[in-house]
Design a protein around this motif. Structure first.
Motif, PDB file in Angstrom:
ATOM      1  N   PRO A 291      -2.630   9.791   7.903  1.00 48.05           N
ATOM      2  CA  PRO A 291      -3.080   8.407   7.530  1.00 48.05           C
ATOM      3  C   PRO A 291      -3.086   7.532   8.313  1.00 48.05           C
ATOM      4  O   PRO A 291      -3.786   6.492   8.027  1.00 48.05           O
ATOM      5  CB  PRO A 291      -2.077   8.004   6.583  1.00 48.05           C
TER       6      PRO A 291
ATOM      7  N   LEU B  47       0.884  -1.364   0.066  1.00 46.34           N
ATOM      8  CA  LEU B  47      -0.027  -0.018   0.006  1.00 46.34           C
ATOM      9  C   LEU B  47       0.996   1.217   0.131  1.00 46.34           C
ATOM     10  O   LEU B  47       0.265   2.301  -0.198  1.00 46.34           O
ATOM     11  CB  LEU B  47      -1.000   0.004   1.205  1.00 46.34           C
ATOM     12  N   ALA B  48       2.354   0.908   0.247  1.00 44.42           N
ATOM     13  CA  ALA B  48       3.207   2.367   0.322  1.00 44.42           C
ATOM     14  C   ALA B  48       2.992   3.000  -0.662  1.00 44.42           C
ATOM     15  O   ALA B  48       2.973   4.433  -0.625  1.00 44.42           O
ATOM     16  CB  ALA B  48       4.549   1.762   0.799  1.00 44.42           C
ATOM     17  N   ILE B  49       3.316   2.341  -2.040  1.00 41.84           N
ATOM     18  CA  ILE B  49       3.261   3.338  -3.068  1.00 41.84           C
ATOM     19  C   ILE B  49       2.108   3.966  -3.567  1.00 41.84           C
ATOM     20  O   ILE B  49       2.152   5.117  -3.640  1.00 41.84           O
ATOM     21  CB  ILE B  49       3.957   2.336  -4.473  1.00 41.84           C
ATOM     22  N   PRO B  50       0.826   3.251  -3.586  1.00 45.47           N
ATOM     23  CA  PRO B  50      -0.255   4.153  -3.889  1.00 45.47           C
ATOM     24  C   PRO B  50      -0.532   5.305  -2.708  1.00 45.47           C
ATOM     25  O   PRO B  50      -0.988   6.240  -3.021  1.00 45.47           O
ATOM     26  CB  PRO B  50      -1.540   3.136  -3.298  1.00 45.47           C
ATOM     27  N   LEU B  51      -0.310   4.974  -1.446  1.00 42.68           N
ATOM     28  CA  LEU B  51      -0.599   5.856  -0.401  1.00 42.68           C
ATOM     29  C   LEU B  51       0.471   6.983  -0.656  1.00 42.68           C
ATOM     30  O   LEU B  51       0.250   8.012  -0.235  1.00 42.68           O
ATOM     31  CB  LEU B  51      -0.024   5.205   0.888  1.00 42.68           C
ATOM     32  N   TYR B  52       1.717   6.727  -1.120  1.00 43.25           N
ATOM     33  CA  TYR B  52       2.696   7.776  -1.262  1.00 43.25           C
ATOM     34  C   TYR B  52       2.283   8.747  -2.495  1.00 43.25           C
ATOM     35  O   TYR B  52       2.484   9.870  -2.303  1.00 43.25           O
ATOM     36  CB  TYR B  52       3.734   7.230  -1.510  1.00 43.25           C
ATOM     37  N   LEU B  53       1.501   8.272  -3.272  1.00 37.76           N
ATOM     38  CA  LEU B  53       1.100   9.003  -4.681  1.00 37.76           C
ATOM     39  C   LEU B  53      -0.254   9.861  -4.084  1.00 37.76           C
ATOM     40  O   LEU B  53      -0.133  11.043  -4.585  1.00 37.76           O
ATOM     41  CB  LEU B  53       0.332   8.063  -5.640  1.00 37.76           C
ATOM     42  N   GLU B  54      -0.898   9.305  -2.884  1.00 38.89           N
ATOM     43  CA  GLU B  54      -2.025  10.245  -2.708  1.00 38.89           C
ATOM     44  C   GLU B  54      -1.332  11.251  -1.648  1.00 38.89           C
ATOM     45  O   GLU B  54      -1.802  12.476  -1.877  1.00 38.89           O
ATOM     46  CB  GLU B  54      -2.922   9.157  -1.545  1.00 38.89           C
ATOM     47  N   MET B  55      -0.323  11.063  -0.885  1.00 37.37           N
ATOM     48  CA  MET B  55       0.594  12.089  -0.302  1.00 37.37           C
ATOM     49  C   MET B  55       0.901  13.269  -1.261  1.00 37.37           C
ATOM     50  O   MET B  55       0.916  14.471  -0.924  1.00 37.37           O
ATOM     51  CB  MET B  55       1.630  11.684   0.499  1.00 37.37           C
TER      52      MET B  55
END
Lengths: 295, 303, 437
Positions: free
Chosen positions: B173, B150-158
């Motif tokens: 988050p 989930l780190a990468i999708p979440l990073y893109l959200e950030m």
């Protein structure tokens, strides 16, 4: 009856308000990434360039041809079963011993709970030093008392058990705490009644303690299972999946694919398979340990 | 172990009729209990003792007597504070700066988490509404996907929120948390229904019942919950690493990782930093000891 | 919560994501690779300085010595180019690529950054800026040829070497002289495999089952960096020249021999401990240690009373030692490619001498090597001589991370007693399957 309906409406409205903030938070920061990962699992994507190339179920098919992935499923299930069983058993014993107040009880409760609140990275590093075959403290002690040294991190048949020990040591305090809570709300007169009926301690344990502890047991079992299936840090710090693939686990494999090889699509597909496995295991636990007891 | 288990299960009634031989047996059991507890307890805290003693050694001495085993393996020959002095004078920021960051982030996370998850947990534990089990199941699912993917999708959200290299990304988050809701739901479920019903009869609505009855009666549980959330935030590593590039907002676990470099691990600093990173948790822990011991016992409810 | 309802939920998620998948909306990608040729050619004269102030971010490895040393060099730069402001960020060594990779994914990479053998991996995804137009021939020729090996992918140069690094064997001087061992001083005199084995066995001290002193050890144990030389010393390669095939190379007769020799260190001869012994070399439980040149300053500062001698790596049919280092790359997403290049050029050219003398790494520029006689003397000469004559580079494949993990798994499995031939064959198969794609 309008009165009942009104009450129900109020209950639903309150529930809605109470749940709203958490739901929004989870929607944005958990569900969105999960759905995004689920979607990504049908693409060939490099995490570096994020160019999406649709490939249908190819990632899933590849997963089941991936020897290391299949090995990692086996290892993860072994690890999970071992950790959960040992953790619950030891936690239950600790909780039964530490249930009542006696001199020093606070100290022991703190001691057993301490690992649960320290950094897993740090404690894994320390265990790695302790496990050293040639200069580690465990083998030093074994040799001092005249036993043969153990290849804690070098014997492929032993290494996963070494990681299990770290897992149990780290998590048992938390389970103990919850079970202590469960034990303490069992009314003492239940035991008194049982004693009058002539039930011995063991019978009391089987007939009263365990059944009334079901809800707490379900809770710690589910949490322990979810945590154990996701085991990563001890593998990353201590063994890197080896030797002989004996400590390859699902999340370690996923981490490698996503952050090592930047195979975001493949890593996402593996995660969806993981989700399916955890979902089934947890669903099964809810079914087996369902409790309708109200006090 | 077995005899102790036996003893504890019968304890509520056994005190009444002790005779001589039973008394002897009882004393023996108490001694046995202490011996077993002391051994097991020692095993549990040994890594911490080791960490503390190692951090009090000069750099060169840490592994000097690792083998063969002797008292020198553990006890410093020269006690020193040099590791801690170096940590405090670390460049570009003192290790205390990273500790401060972590304390701020962990407190913010815990506080937000407490409010949001407690309300949701109360609804799940004590209220009835449609699709309750399905919603709870959905919440549980968020615990079942590993953070690593989930780190990468979440990073893109950030990125979208413009939160890269900000405290927001480290805190917001992680506030809503399914395992936290699960935990508190567990505590709240065990709260006697009579108590809530009484409040309802006195004219409280659901929200005021939560505020005036549930909260005050579950302080110990909430403290236990807070400790666990605090620790989860304290322990975070990969996320702060990728989301905050600048050393200014670095958190402790990332700072500890920097002592392992291409050529070497600065063990003295790593152990010293680990001691400093464990102390705040340990202190919080000891301060709230009497609460968390009662924590899940709901002792206030039984009186 | 019933199992069945959980399953329904799961299938709902899958259906939802499938329907989204069919839309196949491409996510925003990082800025396109610079496709128009860049205008400014690099030159030794100070490039035209634009008036506007520009902010550059620079990511490097976190290290208590390296960061301050780099900061000093960057401060010099900012004095010379007052309109370019450079911020140094750093990441711990073991998670460096996790962090750099994620920043590419997010489309906000640092303008310039350290990159190693993984340059090809980044370049293959189009996130690095090609630099051929900016690197002059004269600039290129000033480097030791081996230095460029890590920076080129499909014939295009994507990074400029910052320094070089190579290894030697650090010997506990006292133990060697007690045992009457003659230490080689140059590549010519370097130990052969047999001589090395004899020395290591002589230095190993046992008492019953316990080993008090291990003859040998490695600072970067059980990975390609330390073990690749064994292949080259035995004139074997691990991959085909185009880096897509391992069968017939890694598991060739010579390759199996090299791994059998390595296996004997751990299993039959027991001269090396499978797990590293922290600080074991300066504490006297490891008599010899294969380690990079940058290990020396560290030993001297941490263990000032400890006496050691550095000798060249052992050899067999030929000499061989891994070389490499960090290189500077520019993100293709950088908003200030001109200024970024000015910084890269300054750091790798003007500041090269200052950087290598303060960081403990080895120089990669001939002009700097010639201008500093110290590099012709002990201890530098041990490394420099090998750098020039015995250099081995890790394979610059875009799938290097996979190669690294698979190679590591191979040597770990052999070290714990796995059958050499079957482990190496299995490794060849795994590499073929992945690299051949």
């Amino acid at each position: 009856m309008p009165k009942v309906q009104k009450l129900q409406r109020e209950e639903i409205k309150s529930s809605f308000l109470l749940l709203l903030p958490a739901t929004i938070g989870l929607l944005i920061f958990s569900f969105y990434p999960i759905v995004s990962a689920a979607r990504t699992s049908f693409f060939d994507v490099s995490a570096l360039s994020l160019k999406y190339d649709p490939i249908g179920f190819t990632n899933y098919i590849k997963a089941f041809q991936d020897k290391i992935f299949l090995i990692s499923i086996g290892n993860t299930l072994f690890y999970t079963i071992a950790v959960v069983l040992l953790q619950i058993l030891v936690a239950l014993i600790f909780a039964l011993i530490l249930k009542n107040a006696f001199f020093g009880v606070g100290f022991f409760r703190t001691a057993f709970f301490l690992p649960a609140v320290t950094s897993l990275v740090v404690v894994s590093t320390i265990w790695k030093i302790f496990y050293h075959t040639d200069v580690g403290i465990f083998n030093s002690v074994l040799q001092t008392i005249g036993l043969a040294p153990v290849g804690w991190l070098t014997d492929a048949n032993v290494v996963l058990m070494s990681i299990v020990i770290v897992g149990v040591w780290k998590e048992v305090g938390f389970s103990m705490l919850v079970l202590l809570g469960g034990l303490n709300i069992i009314p003492a007169d239940y035991y008194e009644a049982a004693a009058i009926d002539g039930a011995s301690g063991w019978t009391g344990f089987w007939k009263i303690t365990l059944p009334l502890l079901r809800r707490s047991l379900l809770f710690v079992t589910v949490l322990a299972t979810i945590n154990a299936i996701k085991v990563f840090i001890p593998i990353y710090v201590i063994t890197n999946g080896g030797p002989m693939n004996s400590t390859q686990t699902l999340v370690f494999n996923i981490y490698r694919n996503v952050f090592g090889y930047y195979k975001l699509g493949y890593g996402s597909a593996l995660s969806m398979i993981l989700l399916l496995i955890v979902g089934m295991v947890v669903g099964l636990q809810f079914r087996l340990l369902r409790s309708d007891v109200e006090y | 172990m077995k005899s102790i288990t036996f003893d504890k299960c019968t304890s509520p009634s056994s005190g009444v009729h002790l005779n001589g031989s039973l008394k002897g047996k009882k004393i023996f059991q108490i001694i046995l209990r202490y011996v077993v507890l002391a051994i097991v307890g020692f095993i549990f805290i040994f890594p911490f003792i080791y960490m503390f003693l190692s951090s009090s050694k000069p750099q060169a001495e840490i592994f000097q007597y690792a083998f063969p085993l002797s008292w020198k393996t553990l006890i410093p020959q020269t006690w020193t504070l040099e590791n801690f002095v170096e940590l405090i004078n670390l460049l570009p920021y003192s290790f205390l700066h990273y500790l401060g960051n972590s304390i701020f982030v962990a407190i913010a996370c815990t506080f937000g988490s407490l409010i949001i998850n407690a309300t949701a947990a109360y609804a799940f534990a004590k209220l009835n509404f449609p699709a309750k089990n399905i919603l709870f199941g959905l919440f549980l699912i968020t615990m079942m996907v590993p953070f690593e993917v989930l780190a990468i999708p979440l990073y893109l959200e950030m990125r979208t929120f413009n939160w890269i290299d900000s405290y927001e990304a480290l805190i917001i988050p992680w506030i809503a948390n399914a395992s936290g809701i699960f935990l508190l739901r567990q505590f709240f479920t065990e709260m006697p229904k009579d108590l809530l019903d009484a409040a309802r009869i006195d004219g409280c609505n659901y929200l005021s019942t939560f505020w005036y009855v549930v909260i005050p009666n579950s302080i110990p549980a909430l403290i236990t919950f807070s400790l666990i959330r605090f620790q989860a935030s304290w322990d975070s590593f990969i996320w702060p690493l990728i989301v905050t590039p600048s050393p200014e907002k670095r958190l402790v676990q990332v700072a500890i990782a920097t002592f392992t470099t291409e050529v070497d691990t600065r063990w003295g600093l790593a152990f010293g930093a680990s001691v400093m990173a464990t102390l705040p948790i340990l202190i919080t822990f000891l301060v709230f000891q009497r609460y968390y011991v009662k924590g899940v016992m709901m002792s206030g409810l039984k009186g | 919560m019933k199992k069945s309802s959980l399953l329904i939920l799961l299938s709902l998620i899958i259906i939802a994501s499938l329907s989204m998948a069919s839309c196949a909306t491409p996510a925003p990608t990082t800025a396109p690779v610079a496709d128009q040729p860049t205008k400014v050619a690099a030159s030794t004269e100070a490039p035209a300085v634009s008036e506007k102030e520009v902010q550059l971010t620079y990511l490097m490895q976190q290290d208590a010595v390296l960061v301050p040393a780099m900061q000093a060099v960057v401060d010099d730069f900012m004095t010379e180019y007052p309109n370019i402001k450079v911020t140094i960020d750093s990441a711990p060594f073991s998670e460096y690529h996790t962090k750099l990779g994620t920043s590419f994914a997010g489309g906000n990479p640092p303008d310039i950054f350290w990159t190693d053998i993984r340059t090809a991996m980044y370049a293959s995804q189009g996130v690095l800026m090609p630099l051929d137009d900016r690197i002059t021939q004269e600039n290129r020729d000033d480097y030791l040829a081996t230095a460029w090996n890590e920076t080129i992918y499909e014939g295009v140069t994507y990074a400029v070497p910052l320094h070089q690094l190579t290894e030697g064997i650090y010997v506990n001087t006292q133990m060697a002289s007690d045992a009457g061992i003659v230490l080689p001083t140059n590549v010519e005199e370097a130990w052969t495999w047999e001589e090395f084995m004899d020395v290591a066995k002589t230095l190993t001290k046992r008492e019953g089952d316990a080993t008090l002193v291990w003859g040998f050890s490695q600072q970067r144990p059980l990975q390609d960096w330390s073990m690749l030389p064994l292949f080259f010393q035995n004139t074997a390669e691990t991959l085909s020249p185009d880096l897509t095939e391992a069968s017939g190379y890694i598991n060739s007769q010579a390759g199996i021999e090299a791994m059998t020799f390595m296996g004997s260190w751990y299993t039959t001869e027991k001269i090396v401990s499978v797990e590293t012994i922290p600080d074991g070399f300066p504490n006297g439980s490891l008599a010899m240690m294969q380690a990079p040149s940058s290990y020396r300053p560290l030993l001297e500062s941490k263990f000032p009373d400890f006496k050691f001698t550095i000798v060249p790596m052992f050899k067999n049919k030929s000499c061989g030692v891994t070389t490499g280092g960090w290189n500077l790359g520019i993100a293709s997403a950088s908003k200030h490619p001109e200024e970024a290049w000015i910084l890269v050029d300054y750091l790798t050219r003007t500041a090269h001498e200052k950087w290598v003398t303060t960081s403990g790494y080895l120089p990669a520029r001939k002009s700097v090597i010639e201008a500093n006689p110290q590099f012709g003397e002990y201890p530098w000469v041990v490394f420099m001589e090998q750098l020039e004559n015995c250099a081995v580079t890790r394979p610059a494949t875009p799938k290097y991370s996979f190669y690294f993990d698979t190679f590591k798994q191979m040597v770990v499995d052999i070290s714990v007693g796995g059958d050499v031939t079957s482990v190496v064959n299995r490794t060849a198969e795994a590499l073929d399957a992945e690299l051949g794609q």
